[in-house]
Design a protein around this motif. Sequence first.
Motif, PDB file in Angstrom:
ATOM      1  N   LEU A  36       0.872  -1.075  -0.039  1.00 30.46           N
ATOM      2  CA  LEU A  36      -0.048   0.016  -0.117  1.00 30.46           C
ATOM      3  C   LEU A  36       0.844   1.197  -0.113  1.00 30.46           C
ATOM      4  O   LEU A  36       0.440   2.296  -0.694  1.00 30.46           O
ATOM      5  CB  LEU A  36      -0.884  -0.075   1.145  1.00 30.46           C
ATOM      6  CG  LEU A  36      -2.013  -1.043   1.029  1.00 30.46           C
ATOM      7  CD1 LEU A  36      -2.803  -1.373   2.508  1.00 30.46           C
ATOM      8  CD2 LEU A  36      -3.145  -0.610   0.034  1.00 30.46           C
ATOM      9  N   ALA A  37       1.869   1.125   0.720  1.00 30.61           N
ATOM     10  CA  ALA A  37       2.869   2.461   0.857  1.00 30.61           C
ATOM     11  C   ALA A  37       3.411   2.561  -0.543  1.00 30.61           C
ATOM     12  O   ALA A  37       3.677   3.701  -0.757  1.00 30.61           O
ATOM     13  CB  ALA A  37       3.736   2.029   1.777  1.00 30.61           C
ATOM     14  N   VAL A  38       3.753   1.661  -1.521  1.00 28.54           N
ATOM     15  CA  VAL A  38       4.504   1.845  -2.780  1.00 28.54           C
ATOM     16  C   VAL A  38       3.289   2.020  -4.027  1.00 28.54           C
ATOM     17  O   VAL A  38       3.927   2.313  -4.952  1.00 28.54           O
ATOM     18  CB  VAL A  38       5.626   0.873  -3.146  1.00 28.54           C
ATOM     19  CG1 VAL A  38       6.562   0.775  -1.852  1.00 28.54           C
ATOM     20  CG2 VAL A  38       4.801  -0.484  -3.112  1.00 28.54           C
ATOM     21  N   ALA A  39       2.185   1.639  -3.704  1.00 25.39           N
ATOM     22  CA  ALA A  39       1.252   1.487  -4.563  1.00 25.39           C
ATOM     23  C   ALA A  39       0.956   2.794  -5.620  1.00 25.39           C
ATOM     24  O   ALA A  39       0.882   2.765  -6.831  1.00 25.39           O
ATOM     25  CB  ALA A  39      -0.205   1.000  -4.172  1.00 25.39           C
ATOM     26  N   PRO A  40       0.849   4.115  -4.852  1.00 28.50           N
ATOM     27  CA  PRO A  40       0.900   5.136  -5.525  1.00 28.50           C
ATOM     28  C   PRO A  40       2.106   5.503  -6.518  1.00 28.50           C
ATOM     29  O   PRO A  40       1.976   6.010  -7.649  1.00 28.50           O
ATOM     30  CB  PRO A  40       1.032   6.226  -4.513  1.00 28.50           C
ATOM     31  CG  PRO A  40       0.613   5.614  -3.096  1.00 28.50           C
ATOM     32  CD  PRO A  40       0.966   4.239  -3.307  1.00 28.50           C
ATOM     33  N   ILE A  41       3.412   4.898  -6.100  1.00 31.28           N
ATOM     34  CA  ILE A  41       4.396   5.418  -6.911  1.00 31.28           C
ATOM     35  C   ILE A  41       4.330   4.477  -8.180  1.00 31.28           C
ATOM     36  O   ILE A  41       4.605   4.736  -9.301  1.00 31.28           O
ATOM     37  CB  ILE A  41       5.817   4.951  -6.167  1.00 31.28           C
ATOM     38  CG1 ILE A  41       5.685   5.779  -5.022  1.00 31.28           C
ATOM     39  CG2 ILE A  41       7.006   5.250  -7.056  1.00 31.28           C
ATOM     40  CD1 ILE A  41       7.005   5.276  -3.974  1.00 31.28           C
ATOM     41  N   ALA A  42       3.878   3.043  -7.708  1.00 33.37           N
ATOM     42  CA  ALA A  42       3.774   2.042  -9.150  1.00 33.37           C
ATOM     43  C   ALA A  42       2.608   2.842 -10.009  1.00 33.37           C
ATOM     44  O   ALA A  42       3.091   2.530 -11.202  1.00 33.37           O
ATOM     45  CB  ALA A  42       3.329   0.794  -8.411  1.00 33.37           C
ATOM     46  N   ASN A  43       1.518   3.071  -9.490  1.00 37.31           N
ATOM     47  CA  ASN A  43       0.657   3.765 -10.473  1.00 37.31           C
ATOM     48  C   ASN A  43       1.084   4.907 -11.284  1.00 37.31           C
ATOM     49  O   ASN A  43       0.750   4.978 -12.306  1.00 37.31           O
ATOM     50  CB  ASN A  43      -0.809   4.063  -9.756  1.00 37.31           C
ATOM     51  CG  ASN A  43      -1.320   2.564  -9.301  1.00 37.31           C
ATOM     52  OD1 ASN A  43      -1.441   1.931 -10.010  1.00 37.31           O
ATOM     53  ND2 ASN A  43      -1.761   2.635  -7.945  1.00 37.31           N
ATOM     54  N   GLU A  44       1.601   5.797 -10.419  1.00 38.09           N
ATOM     55  CA  GLU A  44       2.223   7.225 -11.135  1.00 38.09           C
ATOM     56  C   GLU A  44       3.279   6.651 -12.216  1.00 38.09           C
ATOM     57  O   GLU A  44       3.054   7.556 -13.455  1.00 38.09           O
ATOM     58  CB  GLU A  44       2.771   7.923 -10.118  1.00 38.09           C
ATOM     59  CG  GLU A  44       3.272   9.274 -10.823  1.00 38.09           C
ATOM     60  CD  GLU A  44       3.941  10.184  -9.703  1.00 38.09           C
ATOM     61  OE1 GLU A  44       4.500  11.170 -10.029  1.00 38.09           O
ATOM     62  OE2 GLU A  44       4.090   9.821  -8.371  1.00 38.09           O
ATOM     63  N   ARG A  45       4.368   5.744 -11.796  1.00 31.40           N
ATOM     64  CA  ARG A  45       5.310   5.492 -12.685  1.00 31.40           C
ATOM     65  C   ARG A  45       4.779   4.419 -13.792  1.00 31.40           C
ATOM     66  O   ARG A  45       5.677   3.917 -14.700  1.00 31.40           O
ATOM     67  CB  ARG A  45       6.378   5.037 -11.847  1.00 31.40           C
ATOM     68  CG  ARG A  45       6.819   6.311 -11.022  1.00 31.40           C
ATOM     69  CD  ARG A  45       7.715   7.237 -11.712  1.00 31.40           C
ATOM     70  NE  ARG A  45       8.950   6.753 -12.563  1.00 31.40           N
ATOM     71  CZ  ARG A  45      10.013   6.801 -11.864  1.00 31.40           C
ATOM     72  NH1 ARG A  45      10.310   7.173 -10.804  1.00 31.40           N
ATOM     73  NH2 ARG A  45      10.895   6.231 -12.798  1.00 31.40           N
ATOM     74  N   GLU A  46       3.808   3.951 -13.718  1.00 29.94           N
ATOM     75  CA  GLU A  46       3.192   2.653 -14.370  1.00 29.94           C
ATOM     76  C   GLU A  46       4.155   1.519 -14.588  1.00 29.94           C
ATOM     77  O   GLU A  46       4.362   1.130 -15.472  1.00 29.94           O
ATOM     78  CB  GLU A  46       2.859   3.295 -15.888  1.00 29.94           C
ATOM     79  CG  GLU A  46       2.029   4.477 -16.108  1.00 29.94           C
ATOM     80  CD  GLU A  46       1.685   4.826 -17.417  1.00 29.94           C
ATOM     81  OE1 GLU A  46       2.251   4.577 -18.342  1.00 29.94           O
ATOM     82  OE2 GLU A  46       0.687   5.522 -17.531  1.00 29.94           O
ATOM     83  N   ILE A  47       4.515   0.983 -13.330  1.00 27.17           N
ATOM     84  CA  ILE A  47       5.455  -0.291 -13.025  1.00 27.17           C
ATOM     85  C   ILE A  47       4.434  -1.264 -12.389  1.00 27.17           C
ATOM     86  O   ILE A  47       3.807  -0.703 -11.500  1.00 27.17           O
ATOM     87  CB  ILE A  47       6.629   0.229 -12.221  1.00 27.17           C
ATOM     88  CG1 ILE A  47       7.403   1.338 -12.852  1.00 27.17           C
ATOM     89  CG2 ILE A  47       7.621  -1.137 -12.020  1.00 27.17           C
ATOM     90  CD1 ILE A  47       7.981   0.916 -14.294  1.00 27.17           C
ATOM     91  N   VAL A  48       4.554  -2.335 -12.927  1.00 25.82           N
ATOM     92  CA  VAL A  48       3.577  -3.253 -12.373  1.00 25.82           C
ATOM     93  C   VAL A  48       4.046  -3.818 -10.813  1.00 25.82           C
ATOM     94  O   VAL A  48       4.987  -4.134 -10.844  1.00 25.82           O
ATOM     95  CB  VAL A  48       3.438  -4.622 -13.163  1.00 25.82           C
ATOM     96  CG1 VAL A  48       2.793  -5.697 -12.387  1.00 25.82           C
ATOM     97  CG2 VAL A  48       2.505  -3.999 -14.523  1.00 25.82           C
ATOM     98  N   LEU A  49       3.262  -3.753  -9.964  1.00 22.38           N
ATOM     99  CA  LEU A  49       3.780  -4.212  -8.486  1.00 22.38           C
ATOM    100  C   LEU A  49       2.798  -5.682  -8.603  1.00 22.38           C
ATOM    101  O   LEU A  49       1.458  -5.564  -8.284  1.00 22.38           O
ATOM    102  CB  LEU A  49       3.366  -3.300  -7.409  1.00 22.38           C
ATOM    103  CG  LEU A  49       3.677  -3.933  -6.161  1.00 22.38           C
ATOM    104  CD1 LEU A  49       5.175  -4.239  -6.063  1.00 22.38           C
ATOM    105  CD2 LEU A  49       3.373  -2.702  -5.103  1.00 22.38           C
ATOM    106  N   LEU A  50       3.330  -6.770  -8.674  1.00 24.50           N
ATOM    107  CA  LEU A  50       2.557  -8.158  -8.434  1.00 24.50           C
ATOM    108  C   LEU A  50       2.806  -8.719  -7.199  1.00 24.50           C
ATOM    109  O   LEU A  50       3.986  -9.310  -6.838  1.00 24.50           O
ATOM    110  CB  LEU A  50       3.010  -9.029  -9.754  1.00 24.50           C
ATOM    111  CG  LEU A  50       2.451 -10.244  -9.754  1.00 24.50           C
ATOM    112  CD1 LEU A  50       0.895 -10.339  -9.816  1.00 24.50           C
ATOM    113  CD2 LEU A  50       2.791 -11.385 -10.958  1.00 24.50           C
ATOM    114  N   SER A  51       2.100  -8.714  -6.168  1.00 28.45           N
ATOM    115  CA  SER A  51       2.288  -9.194  -4.809  1.00 28.45           C
ATOM    116  C   SER A  51       1.925 -10.760  -4.628  1.00 28.45           C
ATOM    117  O   SER A  51       1.006 -11.164  -5.028  1.00 28.45           O
ATOM    118  CB  SER A  51       1.531  -8.407  -3.822  1.00 28.45           C
ATOM    119  OG  SER A  51       1.628  -9.171  -2.703  1.00 28.45           O
ATOM    120  N   SER A  52       3.011 -11.373  -3.901  1.00 29.38           N
ATOM    121  CA  SER A  52       2.442 -12.956  -3.802  1.00 29.38           C
ATOM    122  C   SER A  52       1.784 -13.132  -2.485  1.00 29.38           C
ATOM    123  O   SER A  52       1.581 -14.361  -2.226  1.00 29.38           O
ATOM    124  CB  SER A  52       3.953 -13.544  -3.463  1.00 29.38           C
ATOM    125  OG  SER A  52       4.884 -12.806  -2.640  1.00 29.38           O
TER     126      SER A  52
END
Length: 375
Positions: free
Chosen positions: A111-127
């Motif tokens: 949740l902390a890094v989600a805004p960065i992932a969305n802004e930079r358009e980098i996929v965050l795939l959690s296990s």
Amino acid sequence: MKKLLFKISEYKLVFIAVVFLVIFSVGCAKKDRKEIKIGIMTPLTGDVASWGEMQRRATELALEEIKDIKVKVIYEDDQAIPKVGINAFKKLIDIDKVPIVVGSPASNVTLAVAPIANEREIVLLSSGSTATEVGKSGPFVFRIMPSDEGQSAIMADWAWDLGYKTIAIIYEENAWGRGLMETFVKDFSAKGGTVLTIQSSEPSITDFRTQLLKIKSLRPDAIYAPLYTRGAGLMVKQAREMGLNQQILGADVYGTPELIQAGGTAVEGILYITFGEYHGPEYQDFAKRYREKYGKVPETYAAYCYDTFMIAVEAIRQIPKGQEINGTNIREQLLKINDYRGVTGVTSFNNSNSATGKTFDKMTIVNGNHVPYQK
């Protein structure tokens, strides 16, 4: 004669140019494949370091199976701490230039890094990020685990079926623990049960006696404790030392080694919900290779780590030739994944960021072993 020689020379030049272009194109294609990078963000140190070790072992095993794509894995330690996770994520995308990051298992980090992932358009795939909020955290955030809503609902049913009418709760004050607590309270209360007290705990706390004294004074039928594993083990040990012998009800992370390491024999008989374990041929092959490589039976979470990485590779593999391997294209392919058969069973995204197809298991601890619960 001169004209003929000139023509021959001209053909030679054309031939050489064509050969050069072919070699250059093949070389570039090979170079592109060599440059496929996947970031792994997971706790390699700290109180839940076993999560990271499972991710590393599963990833290394997966790499042995991938023959058609050259993958470079870059690990970063997030320690399951949001601030550390943000720095790890920024390093992976700014310095290492990865288009996708596998991890983190910790919902608070995701949740902390989600805004960065969305802004930079980098996929965050959690296990392993199961907090309800993760499913609503943006277009580039995915997970293969089921949501905590299902887990705590099953625990509420289980507690009621076991005859517990009054419950005390002590929970981890973060998105994961709070989500489990809130859903449990709602579902247990709807059945007619009573929650006598709700005590919170910060991740760094190792002394739970203040909360336990309050709980002891209320004499609940059972204690529901969605805490991170090491803290949970310490809490149970302290509860038993204080004469609190009520049934302890736990959550998914209880399946990791830190619980028994911290709690010892005090954790015998704990009941908890964890992610469903698939026993089909894909899992059997994975378990065999895991035992051969590491000398141990794979933990349930290791299987989810393996599938998460393989699904990331599958999304990359499905990007059409000629398209760039970037977050946007990987996201597009992840959304199309349907009925992927892996070592955890069937995984489908089917235009959703939270995968479906997963279940939960009821577990307990007997003679220091995590075993399926039987009535």
